[in-house]
Design an enzyme around this catalytic site. Sequence first.
Site: not given
Ligand SMILES: [Zn+2]
Lengths: 199, 294
Positions: B33, B242, B245, B267, B273
């Site tokens: 970090g 989505c 999909c 997506c 997807c």
């Molecule tokens: Zn998708």
Amino acid sequence: MAVHAQALAGGFTDPVFQSQTIFKTLMDGMARPGTISSTELQAGQPEPLGNAAGAIALTLCDHDTPVWLSNGLAKSAMPEWIGFHTGAPITREKAQSSFAFIEAGTAPSSFGLFAAGTQEYPDRSTTLILEVAALGDGEQLSLTGPGILATKTVAVAGLPDMFGRLWDDNRALFPRGVDVILTAGAQFLCLPRTTRIAG
Amino acid sequence: MSADLATYNFAYLDEQTKRMIRRAILKAIAIPGYQVPFASREMPMPYGWGTGGVQVTAAIIGPDDVLKVIDQGADDTTNAVSIRAFFQKVASVAVTTHTKDATIIQTRHRIPEQKLTEGQVLVYQVPIPEPLRFLEPRETETRKMHALEEYGLMHVKLYEDIAHNGRISKTYAYPVKVDGRYVMDPSPTPKFDNPKMHMSDALQLFGAGREKRIYAVPPHTEVVSLDFEDHPFEIQTFEQDCALCGAHGVYLDEVVLDDQGGRMFVCSDTDHCEDRRDHGHVGEMLAPNKEAAE
Ligand SMILES: [Zn+2]
């Protein structure tokens, strides 16, 4: 003249790809502390430097990285070898060194004189490449910290008795501190400053 | 892209530059970090194009790597296509759009939906690496704040946000604390992706070219989004699935379909997807009975 010939010997035969290979293994090793890696690449380094330590020197050192050497290495062909192959200057000041190479059996009694970086710039620290008798054999160390899922157990032979205490002191400085790469011949493992070690 | 790339070294950067970047990467991994300064080089592309990420990828990539590049969640945007073509040319590496086949994934804006694995490195292109910059413009001061672990001001700022908006309004570049020490900017990913950084099996590297910083999150490392007991951190949720999909619980982009207000949600991760559709998953938009139903 023998020293001279040794200094010119070795080096990577294919520096671009061989240093990438070593770096990738080092990066994976630093990201997964305690993982034992091995290199088949020949660095042609002078005694008593190990092969992994030699390959790491060729991969990471250059004229921007002052190098400190333990006594045995300082008296060997190593100063000329590393100078010839990487351009790295040798320093006698631990605090000035980017990398410190330490031969087996001569571990420092303190990390305190090496650069630990500052609180603002903890990256300005020394990385110690410390040769030990063996990795994967010897005293069991139990490691925890970033890069380690739960606990990693690794065996190391030839670590100095006081290493555990030195490491605890180092860990207490965080984010300052040194990082250590343990080497044994062709093998090495990384101990970034975040790693906690239990005996 | 400049001409004569063929005369350049493998992966474009000279060996001296690679060594410098490689040393910075090792330090970044050792201090999770923390932003390691490095001497950023000119790359044959403008700064906004992810030169920091490109330099990190160039320093780590080898001939056996398989590279995936995404911009937003997509592999086919101009930026992603250009960077992928650049590495095909200067490093002759294999490229892929499939998350699971990649060894190095360079990204801007997203972390793939598919869980990353041990052999993978995620390289982020970062425009603004300093999470405290919006509170304090001076680098010397932000560096001091990190040094002293002085993050109170950051919490105050987030809490003011709650007072004004009833919640923390930051949805991108949402600050995280790494391994209980450094506050870090995951920029500019949506906070939806923050939980994926936590205890990831993959190594995560961040490169900021213009700001000359490299930072890292090792695998299996705690990454906690800043929050408050009475206002715990929450990711965005999407009511829809989505449209292509049917995926639920993934990050969705809104796509405008026509000027009549028609729109759909799909997506953001295009590979995810496509992979789902290849495996027979069908969203509302592509459902076979859609026309019959209308
Ligand atoms: Zn998708």
